[in-house]
Design a protein around this motif. Structure first.
Motif, PDB file in Angstrom:
ATOM      1  N   LYS A   4       0.827  -1.207   0.000  1.00 28.73           N
ATOM      2  CA  LYS A   4       0.000   0.000   0.000  1.00 28.73           C
ATOM      3  C   LYS A   4       0.862   1.258   0.000  1.00 28.73           C
ATOM      4  O   LYS A   4       0.563   2.230  -0.690  1.00 28.73           O
ATOM      5  N   GLU A   5       1.966   1.249   0.749  1.00 29.55           N
ATOM      6  CA  GLU A   5       2.869   2.405   0.803  1.00 29.55           C
ATOM      7  C   GLU A   5       3.459   2.692  -0.569  1.00 29.55           C
ATOM      8  O   GLU A   5       3.547   3.841  -0.992  1.00 29.55           O
ATOM      9  N   LEU A   6       3.840   1.646  -1.275  1.00 29.61           N
ATOM     10  CA  LEU A   6       4.396   1.799  -2.617  1.00 29.61           C
ATOM     11  C   LEU A   6       3.355   2.380  -3.572  1.00 29.61           C
ATOM     12  O   LEU A   6       3.645   3.307  -4.334  1.00 29.61           O
ATOM     13  N   LEU A   7       2.139   1.870  -3.528  1.00 32.43           N
ATOM     14  CA  LEU A   7       1.071   2.385  -4.388  1.00 32.43           C
ATOM     15  C   LEU A   7       0.779   3.852  -4.097  1.00 32.43           C
ATOM     16  O   LEU A   7       0.585   4.651  -5.017  1.00 32.43           O
ATOM     17  N   ASN A   8       0.748   4.219  -2.817  1.00 33.87           N
ATOM     18  CA  ASN A   8       0.506   5.615  -2.442  1.00 33.87           C
ATOM     19  C   ASN A   8       1.610   6.522  -2.964  1.00 33.87           C
ATOM     20  O   ASN A   8       1.353   7.634  -3.419  1.00 33.87           O
ATOM     21  N   ALA A   9       2.846   6.049  -2.893  1.00 34.30           N
ATOM     22  CA  ALA A   9       3.969   6.845  -3.394  1.00 34.30           C
ATOM     23  C   ALA A   9       3.872   7.035  -4.903  1.00 34.30           C
ATOM     24  O   ALA A   9       4.073   8.145  -5.409  1.00 34.30           O
ATOM     25  N   ALA A  62       1.229   9.507  -5.643  1.00 39.64           N
ATOM     26  CA  ALA A  62       1.678  10.858  -5.289  1.00 39.64           C
ATOM     27  C   ALA A  62       2.606  11.429  -6.351  1.00 39.64           C
ATOM     28  O   ALA A  62       2.604  12.634  -6.613  1.00 39.64           O
ATOM     29  N   LEU A  63       3.387  10.576  -6.980  1.00 36.47           N
ATOM     30  CA  LEU A  63       4.347  11.020  -7.986  1.00 36.47           C
ATOM     31  C   LEU A  63       3.729  11.186  -9.373  1.00 36.47           C
ATOM     32  O   LEU A  63       4.426  11.538 -10.323  1.00 36.47           O
ATOM     33  N   SER A  64       2.431  10.968  -9.482  1.00 37.91           N
ATOM     34  CA  SER A  64       1.775  11.056 -10.786  1.00 37.91           C
ATOM     35  C   SER A  64       1.383  12.487 -11.163  1.00 37.91           C
ATOM     36  O   SER A  64       0.768  12.710 -12.197  1.00 37.91           O
ATOM     37  N   ASP A  65       1.768  13.449 -10.343  1.00 34.90           N
ATOM     38  CA  ASP A  65       1.429  14.845 -10.585  1.00 34.90           C
ATOM     39  C   ASP A  65       2.709  15.662 -10.782  1.00 34.90           C
ATOM     40  O   ASP A  65       3.661  15.536 -10.010  1.00 34.90           O
ATOM     41  N   ARG A  97      -1.467  22.140  -0.398  1.00 34.11           N
ATOM     42  CA  ARG A  97      -2.292  20.990  -0.803  1.00 34.11           C
ATOM     43  C   ARG A  97      -1.410  19.842  -1.302  1.00 34.11           C
ATOM     44  O   ARG A  97      -1.584  18.685  -0.910  1.00 34.11           O
ATOM     45  N   HIS A  98      -0.433  20.159  -2.137  1.00 34.38           N
ATOM     46  CA  HIS A  98       0.448  19.120  -2.675  1.00 34.38           C
ATOM     47  C   HIS A  98       1.383  18.565  -1.595  1.00 34.38           C
ATOM     48  O   HIS A  98       1.653  17.357  -1.572  1.00 34.38           O
ATOM     49  N   LEU A  99       1.861  19.408  -0.712  1.00 38.20           N
ATOM     50  CA  LEU A  99       2.692  18.927   0.396  1.00 38.20           C
ATOM     51  C   LEU A  99       1.906  18.007   1.308  1.00 38.20           C
ATOM     52  O   LEU A  99       2.418  16.989   1.783  1.00 38.20           O
ATOM     53  N   ASN A 100       0.656  18.344   1.557  1.00 33.38           N
ATOM     54  CA  ASN A 100      -0.197  17.493   2.383  1.00 33.38           C
ATOM     55  C   ASN A 100      -0.416  16.135   1.715  1.00 33.38           C
ATOM     56  O   ASN A 100      -0.403  15.095   2.377  1.00 33.38           O
ATOM     57  N   TYR A 101      -0.591  16.126   0.412  1.00 36.53           N
ATOM     58  CA  TYR A 101      -0.745  14.877  -0.331  1.00 36.53           C
ATOM     59  C   TYR A 101       0.509  14.016  -0.178  1.00 36.53           C
ATOM     60  O   TYR A 101       0.433  12.809   0.099  1.00 36.53           O
ATOM     61  N   LEU A 102       1.683  14.636  -0.338  1.00 35.06           N
ATOM     62  CA  LEU A 102       2.949  13.910  -0.191  1.00 35.06           C
ATOM     63  C   LEU A 102       3.134  13.410   1.245  1.00 35.06           C
ATOM     64  O   LEU A 102       3.632  12.305   1.457  1.00 35.06           O
ATOM     65  N   LYS A 103       2.719  14.201   2.199  1.00 38.97           N
ATOM     66  CA  LYS A 103       2.813  13.788   3.604  1.00 38.97           C
ATOM     67  C   LYS A 103       1.907  12.584   3.863  1.00 38.97           C
ATOM     68  O   LYS A 103       2.328  11.610   4.487  1.00 38.97           O
ATOM     69  N   ASN A 104       0.683  12.639   3.378  1.00 36.96           N
ATOM     70  CA  ASN A 104      -0.252  11.527   3.568  1.00 36.96           C
ATOM     71  C   ASN A 104       0.213  10.258   2.860  1.00 36.96           C
ATOM     72  O   ASN A 104      -0.118   9.155   3.284  1.00 36.96           O
ATOM     73  N   ALA A 105       1.005  10.410   1.810  1.00 35.05           N
ATOM     74  CA  ALA A 105       1.551   9.260   1.089  1.00 35.05           C
ATOM     75  C   ALA A 105       2.813   8.727   1.772  1.00 35.05           C
ATOM     76  O   ALA A 105       3.395   7.751   1.314  1.00 35.05           O
TER      77      ALA A 105
END
Length: 112
Positions: free
Chosen positions: A2-7, A10-13, A46-54
């Protein structure tokens, strides 16, 4: 897994990739990222929060400022290669780093 998928998500933007590239330089506050990328505080946060959550970045608060840094671990070693071997070959990512360094130089002169 799951961690890998989230990363990977996150990198798709592009903006998040640009932020990760900058955080490979050093720990940065939101204002540094805003200035380097010429984006709004809302967009940067917003983007930093997304990266943090990932699970890709961590934050710490100092007075009214929030500082972000990249989290490096063995499971995400591929990000090192992505940033250092791939992204940094592209003009936009090198320009972002130049912009960051110029901003930090101006900021240090003003603050000292």
């Amino acid at each position: 897994m799951k961690e890998l998928l989230n990363a990977v998500k996150a990198l798709s933007d592009e903006t998040r990739l640009r932020i990760v590239n900058l955080l490979y330089e050093k720990e940065l506050c939101v204002c540094d990222i805003m200035e380097a990328l010429k984006i709004s505080q809302t967009k940067a946060s917003r983007h930093l929060n997304y990266l943090k959550n990932a699970g890709m970045v961590s934050d710490r608060k100092h007075a009214q400022w929030v500082y972000y840094s990249i989290i490096r671990n063995e499971e995400m070693k591929f990000i090192d290669s992505l940033v250092l071997d791939s992204l940094r070959r592209l003009e936009i990512f090198n320009n972002d780093r130049l912009s960051l360094n110029e901003w930090l130089s101006r900021k240090n002169i003003t603050c000292n």
